[in-house]
Design an enzyme around this catalytic site. Structure first.
Site, PDB file in Angstrom:
ATOM      1  N   TRP A  83       0.764  -1.244   0.119  1.00  0.00           N
ATOM      2  CA  TRP A  83       0.045   0.011  -0.050  1.00  0.00           C
ATOM      3  C   TRP A  83       0.972   1.225  -0.230  1.00  0.00           C
ATOM      4  O   TRP A  83       0.425   2.260  -0.522  1.00  0.00           O
ATOM      5  CB  TRP A  83      -1.003   0.066   1.121  1.00  0.00           C
ATOM      6  CG  TRP A  83      -2.037  -0.853   0.785  1.00  0.00           C
ATOM      7  CD1 TRP A  83      -2.245  -2.114   1.471  1.00  0.00           C
ATOM      8  CD2 TRP A  83      -2.910  -0.944  -0.097  1.00  0.00           C
ATOM      9  NE1 TRP A  83      -3.480  -2.684   0.850  1.00  0.00           N
ATOM     10  CE2 TRP A  83      -3.772  -2.115   0.151  1.00  0.00           C
ATOM     11  CE3 TRP A  83      -3.419   0.119  -1.206  1.00  0.00           C
ATOM     12  CZ2 TRP A  83      -4.727  -2.303  -0.684  1.00  0.00           C
ATOM     13  CZ3 TRP A  83      -4.351  -0.409  -2.030  1.00  0.00           C
ATOM     14  CH2 TRP A  83      -5.128  -1.472  -1.646  1.00  0.00           C
ATOM     15  N   ASP A 121     -31.311 -10.861   3.776  1.00  0.00           N
ATOM     16  CA  ASP A 121     -32.678 -10.454   4.222  1.00  0.00           C
ATOM     17  C   ASP A 121     -33.083  -9.780   2.895  1.00  0.00           C
ATOM     18  O   ASP A 121     -34.223  -9.533   2.572  1.00  0.00           O
ATOM     19  CB  ASP A 121     -32.636  -9.533   5.406  1.00  0.00           C
ATOM     20  CG  ASP A 121     -31.562  -8.786   5.366  1.00  0.00           C
ATOM     21  OD1 ASP A 121     -30.592  -8.622   4.818  1.00  0.00           O
ATOM     22  OD2 ASP A 121     -31.720  -7.416   6.169  1.00  0.00           O
ATOM     23  N   ARG A 130     -30.189  -2.294   0.637  1.00  0.00           N
ATOM     24  CA  ARG A 130     -29.932  -1.221   1.423  1.00  0.00           C
ATOM     25  C   ARG A 130     -28.562  -1.830   2.294  1.00  0.00           C
ATOM     26  O   ARG A 130     -27.967  -2.851   2.118  1.00  0.00           O
ATOM     27  CB  ARG A 130     -31.050  -1.212   2.599  1.00  0.00           C
ATOM     28  CG  ARG A 130     -31.090  -2.333   3.724  1.00  0.00           C
ATOM     29  CD  ARG A 130     -32.384  -1.875   4.424  1.00  0.00           C
ATOM     30  NE  ARG A 130     -32.491  -3.053   5.231  1.00  0.00           N
ATOM     31  CZ  ARG A 130     -33.806  -3.428   5.885  1.00  0.00           C
ATOM     32  NH1 ARG A 130     -34.959  -2.571   5.063  1.00  0.00           N
ATOM     33  NH2 ARG A 130     -34.146  -4.193   6.601  1.00  0.00           N
ATOM     34  N   ASP A 131     -27.830  -1.083   3.269  1.00  0.00           N
ATOM     35  CA  ASP A 131     -26.699  -1.444   4.027  1.00  0.00           C
ATOM     36  C   ASP A 131     -27.087  -2.285   5.036  1.00  0.00           C
ATOM     37  O   ASP A 131     -27.001  -2.070   6.346  1.00  0.00           O
ATOM     38  CB  ASP A 131     -26.147  -0.179   4.447  1.00  0.00           C
ATOM     39  CG  ASP A 131     -27.106   0.492   5.394  1.00  0.00           C
ATOM     40  OD1 ASP A 131     -28.428   0.283   5.821  1.00  0.00           O
ATOM     41  OD2 ASP A 131     -26.899   1.417   6.199  1.00  0.00           O
ATOM     42  N   GLU A 132     -27.433  -3.721   4.477  1.00  0.00           N
ATOM     43  CA  GLU A 132     -27.641  -4.762   5.367  1.00  0.00           C
ATOM     44  C   GLU A 132     -27.285  -5.916   4.742  1.00  0.00           C
ATOM     45  O   GLU A 132     -26.287  -6.450   4.986  1.00  0.00           O
ATOM     46  CB  GLU A 132     -29.280  -4.687   5.893  1.00  0.00           C
ATOM     47  CG  GLU A 132     -29.474  -5.622   6.890  1.00  0.00           C
ATOM     48  CD  GLU A 132     -30.561  -5.303   7.663  1.00  0.00           C
ATOM     49  OE1 GLU A 132     -31.128  -4.331   7.633  1.00  0.00           O
ATOM     50  OE2 GLU A 132     -30.844  -6.103   8.838  1.00  0.00           O
ATOM     51  N   ASP A 191     -35.485 -15.174   8.570  1.00  0.00           N
ATOM     52  CA  ASP A 191     -35.935 -15.078   7.152  1.00  0.00           C
ATOM     53  C   ASP A 191     -35.475 -16.223   6.568  1.00  0.00           C
ATOM     54  O   ASP A 191     -36.280 -16.872   5.936  1.00  0.00           O
ATOM     55  CB  ASP A 191     -35.176 -13.924   6.735  1.00  0.00           C
ATOM     56  CG  ASP A 191     -35.269 -12.482   7.446  1.00  0.00           C
ATOM     57  OD1 ASP A 191     -35.010 -12.570   8.638  1.00  0.00           O
ATOM     58  OD2 ASP A 191     -35.451 -11.553   6.627  1.00  0.00           O
ATOM     59  N   TRP A 195     -35.364 -16.997  15.567  1.00  0.00           N
ATOM     60  CA  TRP A 195     -34.113 -16.717  14.687  1.00  0.00           C
ATOM     61  C   TRP A 195     -33.170 -17.891  15.082  1.00  0.00           C
ATOM     62  O   TRP A 195     -32.763 -18.751  14.151  1.00  0.00           O
ATOM     63  CB  TRP A 195     -33.675 -15.280  15.043  1.00  0.00           C
ATOM     64  CG  TRP A 195     -33.945 -14.304  14.056  1.00  0.00           C
ATOM     65  CD1 TRP A 195     -33.598 -13.663  13.320  1.00  0.00           C
ATOM     66  CD2 TRP A 195     -35.445 -13.856  14.089  1.00  0.00           C
ATOM     67  NE1 TRP A 195     -34.313 -12.656  12.711  1.00  0.00           N
ATOM     68  CE2 TRP A 195     -35.482 -12.697  13.106  1.00  0.00           C
ATOM     69  CE3 TRP A 195     -36.690 -13.823  14.935  1.00  0.00           C
ATOM     70  CZ2 TRP A 195     -36.618 -12.142  12.977  1.00  0.00           C
ATOM     71  CZ3 TRP A 195     -37.716 -13.301  14.639  1.00  0.00           C
ATOM     72  CH2 TRP A 195     -37.905 -12.551  13.756  1.00  0.00           C
ATOM     73  N   GLU A 215     -40.849  -6.308   2.276  1.00  0.00           N
ATOM     74  CA  GLU A 215     -40.444  -6.449   3.298  1.00  0.00           C
ATOM     75  C   GLU A 215     -41.422  -6.303   4.413  1.00  0.00           C
ATOM     76  O   GLU A 215     -41.697  -7.123   5.303  1.00  0.00           O
ATOM     77  CB  GLU A 215     -39.303  -5.416   4.123  1.00  0.00           C
ATOM     78  CG  GLU A 215     -38.890  -5.485   5.547  1.00  0.00           C
ATOM     79  CD  GLU A 215     -37.731  -4.721   5.899  1.00  0.00           C
ATOM     80  OE1 GLU A 215     -37.524  -3.513   5.382  1.00  0.00           O
ATOM     81  OE2 GLU A 215     -36.995  -5.091   6.796  1.00  0.00           O
ATOM     82  N   HIS A 240     -37.489  -8.426   0.216  1.00  0.00           N
ATOM     83  CA  HIS A 240     -37.355  -9.286   1.114  1.00  0.00           C
ATOM     84  C   HIS A 240     -37.960 -10.506   0.950  1.00  0.00           C
ATOM     85  O   HIS A 240     -39.299 -10.553   0.490  1.00  0.00           O
ATOM     86  CB  HIS A 240     -37.916  -8.596   2.314  1.00  0.00           C
ATOM     87  CG  HIS A 240     -37.007  -8.069   3.400  1.00  0.00           C
ATOM     88  ND1 HIS A 240     -36.172  -7.150   3.095  1.00  0.00           N
ATOM     89  CD2 HIS A 240     -36.554  -8.594   4.753  1.00  0.00           C
ATOM     90  CE1 HIS A 240     -35.358  -6.836   4.325  1.00  0.00           C
ATOM     91  NE2 HIS A 240     -35.705  -7.638   5.280  1.00  0.00           N
TER      92      HIS A 240
HETATM   93  C1  BGC Z   1     -34.043  -7.432   8.635  1.00  0.00           C
HETATM   94  C2  BGC Z   1     -34.855  -8.777   9.033  1.00  0.00           C
HETATM   95  C3  BGC Z   1     -34.471  -9.209  10.117  1.00  0.00           C
HETATM   96  C4  BGC Z   1     -34.521  -8.506  11.239  1.00  0.00           C
HETATM   97  C5  BGC Z   1     -34.606  -8.688  12.732  1.00  0.00           C
HETATM   98  C6  BGC Z   1     -33.984  -6.631   9.587  1.00  0.00           C
HETATM   99  O1  BGC Z   1     -33.374  -5.386   9.811  1.00  0.00           O
HETATM  100  O2  BGC Z   1     -34.068  -6.992   7.362  1.00  0.00           O
HETATM  101  O3  BGC Z   1     -35.357  -9.228   7.675  1.00  0.00           O
HETATM  102  O4  BGC Z   1     -34.973 -10.623  10.240  1.00  0.00           O
HETATM  103  O5  BGC Z   1     -34.021  -7.278  11.169  1.00  0.00           O
HETATM  104  O6  BGC Z   1     -35.598  -8.689  13.097  1.00  0.00           O
END
Ligand code: BGC
Length: 908
Positions: free
Chosen positions: A128, A480, A484-486, A493, A546, A753, A774
């Protein structure tokens, strides 16, 4: 290749649920096959025995021969021959005999990967200090500044081959993402490799047959790296938005060349590789990718390129303990969507509609650009009222790709990112031809397994939306959402959607891999997590429904695919989870160690009490753990007893604590009854009361549903089981909110969702949590196959050994539905039509299976099968008349394998 015969044909040979996998790791692979009957085979042609023979490619050592095994139910066998050697191709063939001696045969192969001790390569990385990180502050590169992303390293190593090898294998992986080339040609077609795992525990490597790419003389191995899940942005946690596993990408590869004279050569990653940054200024899964074509180092991936200015790569690590062979197929580009519409929204701005929400990216052709022209592609699932992109629901995911052109026509497709979108805004081009933009669909390669169709176009579209939800969210892990930022592997799910997913595609290998992730994420105390792969700091402690996915998922996979290893691999983890819940909740009401208790997430109205949800799952997980132990038998018998007793006790506590004498369950919500009934928690007398109360609640609501993630997948099967298919029909066809069809009114092409992601009154739901892709609420997909079309297996059946074909026609209404499914045993098909003449039902039962077929009505004499009265038709046996709780009657027939055409003439 077929054997001599007529009768049965084995097909779809799989090794560890994959077709001809290269580089398997397990030393005891599961070799499986499906069966099809020859066209002229009589009904009931069934397997009686099989033989599997495995031989190494080079005859260097003994193979394995099961000999003839009398087993009419077998669909596969776990290899039990002499130890498999590494880096060896094995051919195998299966022969199947019918009772009267006809035989069918098919061949396939698999190849073993490197033994763990054979790695001679090191993890290498860019130097780097030699990289100019901050570009001139032009607009496209501001993202780089803001997100702190670094350019994608290029790595190359020249080598010389004395002659063309007879066999060349490349074993390769990255901490981050890699794309590999040999002599300018791309290696393999995987995307986002090596995929996402918890890299602290396991990093999958891929194996490629590169024999055709290596040539006599000078060669070059060339790799491009990116941050990916390793060091890029993942998830939403503001305190830990990125760099979850490491700070910069690292690469490892080992090339084995075998020559005709018996000699061999091994080239691994080390400091002899050279490195530079290249045209990709940054690439990130959430933020997007920036490609500066002006920086293209032409010919860098070909031999003879002058790399004297490139610094040597740095060895970042020499440990190879975490490397394991891939057990799943990679993400691939598996479809293309043409632009459905291109709309000009400004002088150099267009919005492209691909007509479908999906996960993937845009491929854009830019013809004869000006040098340095900056073209920016932003992505969104939907548009706002002004026709611009609606991106608020992406949260911090920039989802923006940038191309800075050189002087030549360029086809730009980002390589190390993906987005969830239907619309793309392209700025920086005066003209945009629809033919110059294509949507490239990415997902884990899970071959399609089922098809469904029916007379109602809205239900058909719902099924398509479910299928797209699955595609968009099976990207290395079951996520899920893709936008988005997830984009995390949320356990609930996945478990609620799994039954639907298994019908849509062959997900055996995909979930084999993910179950490793789930077990890797299990805490030392036995607690499963909420997301897998685990991300430090993200909702660690598994919530009810979960964490329980760690039990429910392997059990369901076993039932669908008949591979006991799903249970064997997970049983200890399942027991540890149930023990964990038990240990913290000795009075058997699960209130402690509930993590962030999401309850029946996103339900409507009155919430289902948390203890009801949790305790129901406790009982269910204990029960399934007991069943898993029972299937495995042997020294697991004690566990079967122990967990079965525990399950009984939890059920008793559930009933005592939460159920009234009239079957009312605390909370009195749809989901409370659904959990109690689906998991068989109540004694029979209370169960029928509870089922009536459930039906009443559904009726009172419209008929309508109030379920969230945990209840939604159960509502159709449970109502149906208690004789209320009529209510399921009403829910299915309801178009008012909340319902499955409501989003179609607003143009949904995937599953939302939330039930109210967009409403006429309020527009978009709060952007903090409003994905339009979702899959959890799409878990109704299971019932479309099993209920509406009527393609199911009996409750105790495994791998579709005993089918139940029971269509659920709408009362008296002309309608048709059909489903076909490539099961672990072979192809199943059901097609029915109800019209003025009567009821037609075509059924295909694969060899080795039997079916119970239900034909609506009560007049056996009015039913024909093919040319005969049904009772006299070969292979058909009339069993009797069944009456549903609500009075509907079906004529029940038992059939053997084969094709059947029932017709019940309309009488009266
Ligand atoms: C996700 C869900 C997940 C949940 C937990 C959310 O942010 O998108 O699909 O199961 O958080 O409750």
């Amino acid at each position: 290749m077929n054997g001599t015969a007529t009768g049965l044909r084995p097909y779809a040979l799989r090794c560890d649920h994959r077709t001809t996998p290269l580089g398997i790791g397990g030393r005891t692979p599961f070799l499986s096959w499906r069966l099809a009957a020859d066209d002229d085979a009589p009904r009931g042609t069934a397997p009686a025995a099989y033989r599997v023979e495995v031989t190494p490619d080079d005859d260097s050592h003994a193979g394995w021969d099961t000999g003839r095994v009398e087993d009419p139910e077998a669909i596969g066998v776990v290899y039990a021959g002499p130890a498999l050697r590494p880096r060896t191709r094995y051919h195998w063939q299966v022969t199947v005999w019918t009772a009267d001696g006809a035989e069918g045969r098919e061949r396939s192969w698999f190849e073993t990967g490197l033994d763990a001790g054979e790695w001679r390569a090191s993890w290498i990385a860019n130097d780097w200090t030699a990289v100019e990180v901050v570009d001139p502050p032009e607009e496209g590169e501001r993202a780089l500044d803001a997100h702190g992303l670094l350019p994608c390293p290029l790595l190359r190593r020249e080598f010389s081959a004395s002659t063309a090898p007879v066999r060349a294998r490349l074993y390769v992986s990255a901490r981050g993402l890699y794309e590999m080339r040999i002599n300018g040609r791309r290696v393999g077609d995987g995307e986002l490799t090596p995929g996402w795992t918890d890299y602290r525990h396991r990093v999958q490597y891929q194996t490629y047959d590169v024999t055709a790419l290596v040539r006599e003389g000078g060669n070059v191995l060339a790799a491009t790296l990116a941050d990916g899940w390793w060091s890029g942005y993942v998830g939403f946690e503001p305190r830990r938005p990125g760099a979850h596993y490491g700070g910069f990408p690292q690469f490892i590869a080992q090339l084995h060349l075998d020559y005709a004279d018996g000699s061999s050569q091994v080239i691994g990653t080390d400091e002899r590789w050279r490195t530079s940054d290249g045209p990709i200024r940054y690439a990130d899964l959430l933020m997007g990718e920036c490609h500066d074509a002006r920086r293209a180092a032409g010919g860098w991936d070909e031999p003879g390129f002058d790399d004297r200015d490139w610094p040597a790569a740095r060895v970042a690590d020499t440990g190879t303990d975490t490397l394991v062979p891939s057990v799943d197929e990679p993400v691939r580009a598996l479809g293309e969507l043409p632009a459905a519409a291109v709309t000009r929204i400004g002088p150099e701005a267009h919005v492209v509609d691909f007509g479908q929400n999906f996960a993937g990216r845009v491929r854009l052709t830019v013809r004869a650009p000006r040098r340095g022209q900056r073209i920016v592609i932003r992505h969104a699932e939907t548009l706002d009222d002004d026709g611009g992109l609606y991106t608020a629901n992406l949260r911090t995911a920039a989802a923006t790709d940038t191309l800075i052109t050189g002087a030549d026509t360029v086809v730009f497709e980002p390589r190390f990112t993906y987005h969830g979108f239907r619309y793309a805004e392209v700025t920086g081009l005066a003209e945009l031809n629809p033919g110059d933009v294509t949507g490239v669909v990415l997902h884990s390669d899970t071959p399609r397994a089922g098809t469904f169709d029916c007379a109602d176009p809205a239900i058909r579209r719902l099924h398509e939306n479910i299928t797209w939800g699955q595609r968009s969210n099976f990207v290395s892990v079951p996520t899920d959402c893709p936008q988005r930022d997830e984009r995390l592997g949320w356990l609930a799910d996945a478990q609620v959607f799994l039954p639907t997913a298994c019908l849509g595609a062959d997900v055996a290998a995909f979930f084999t891999k993910w179950m490793h992730d789930v077990r890797d994420a299990q805490g030392p105390d036995g607690g499963f997590s909420n997301v897998a792969p685990r991300l430090a700091g993200v909702a660690d402690e598994g919530a009810p429904g979960w964490g329980d996915a760690g039990v429910l998922v392997p059990w369901h996979l076993y039932r669908v695919y008949g591979d006991e290893r799903f249970l064997a691999d997970s049983l200890d983890a399942m027991c540890a989870w149930v023990d964990f819940v038990h240990r913290h909740n000795p009075d058997l009401v699960w209130r402690h160690k509930v993590g962030p208790h999401f309850a029946d997430w996103l339900s409507i109205g009155r919430p289902t009490p948390r203890e009801v949800v949790a305790t129901a799952y406790f009982a269910h997980s204990a029960e399934l753990t007991a069943r898993a132990a029972r299937v495995l038998g042997g020294d697991q018998a004690d566990r079967a007893e122990r967990y079965s007793a525990l399950a009984r006790d939890v059920r008793a506590v559930f009933t005592a604590r939460f159920a009234g004498p009239d079957g009312r369950i605390e909370g009195d919500t749809q989901t409370a009854y659904l959990l109690a009934l689906a998991f068989d928690l109540l004694p029979d007398d209370l169960a029928s009361h509870a089922a009536r109360r459930l039906a009443a609640l559904v009726e009172e609501a419209g008929p309508g549903l109030t379920t969230g993630f945990l209840g939604v997948g159960l509502i159709a099967p449970v109502l149906d089981r208690w004789g209320r298919a009529d209510l399921v029909h009403a829910l299915l066809r309801r178009t008012r909110r909340p319902s499955w069809l409501y989003p179609l009114r607003h143009g949904a092409t995937t599953i939302w969702e939330r039930w109210d992601g967009y409403t006429e009154e309020h527009g978009f739901q709060a952007p903090a949590m409003n994905s339009f892709n979702h899959y959890a609420l799409g878990s109704i997909g299971e019932w479309l196959y099993q209920g509406l079309a009527g393609l199911d297996q009996a409750p105790a059946s495994v791998a579709y050994r005993e089918l139940v074909v029971r269509p659920r026609p709408f009362d008296g209404e002309p309608f048709w539905a059909e489903a076909a499914y490539d099961s672990a045993r072979g192809r199943i098909a059901v097609r029915w039509r109800q019209d003025d003449d009567g009821f037609r039902l075509d059924v295909t039962v694969p060899p080795g299976a039997t079916a119970t077929v239900h034909v609506p009505g009560d007049d056996h004499a009015a039913v024909r099968e093919g040319e005969h009265p049904a009772g006299e038709s070969p292979g058909v046996e009339f069993v009797g008349i069944e009456t549903a709780a609500t009075g509907g009657k079906t004529l029940v027939y038992r059939v053997e394998s084969g094709d059947y055409r029932f017709f019940a003439r309309r009488t009266g």
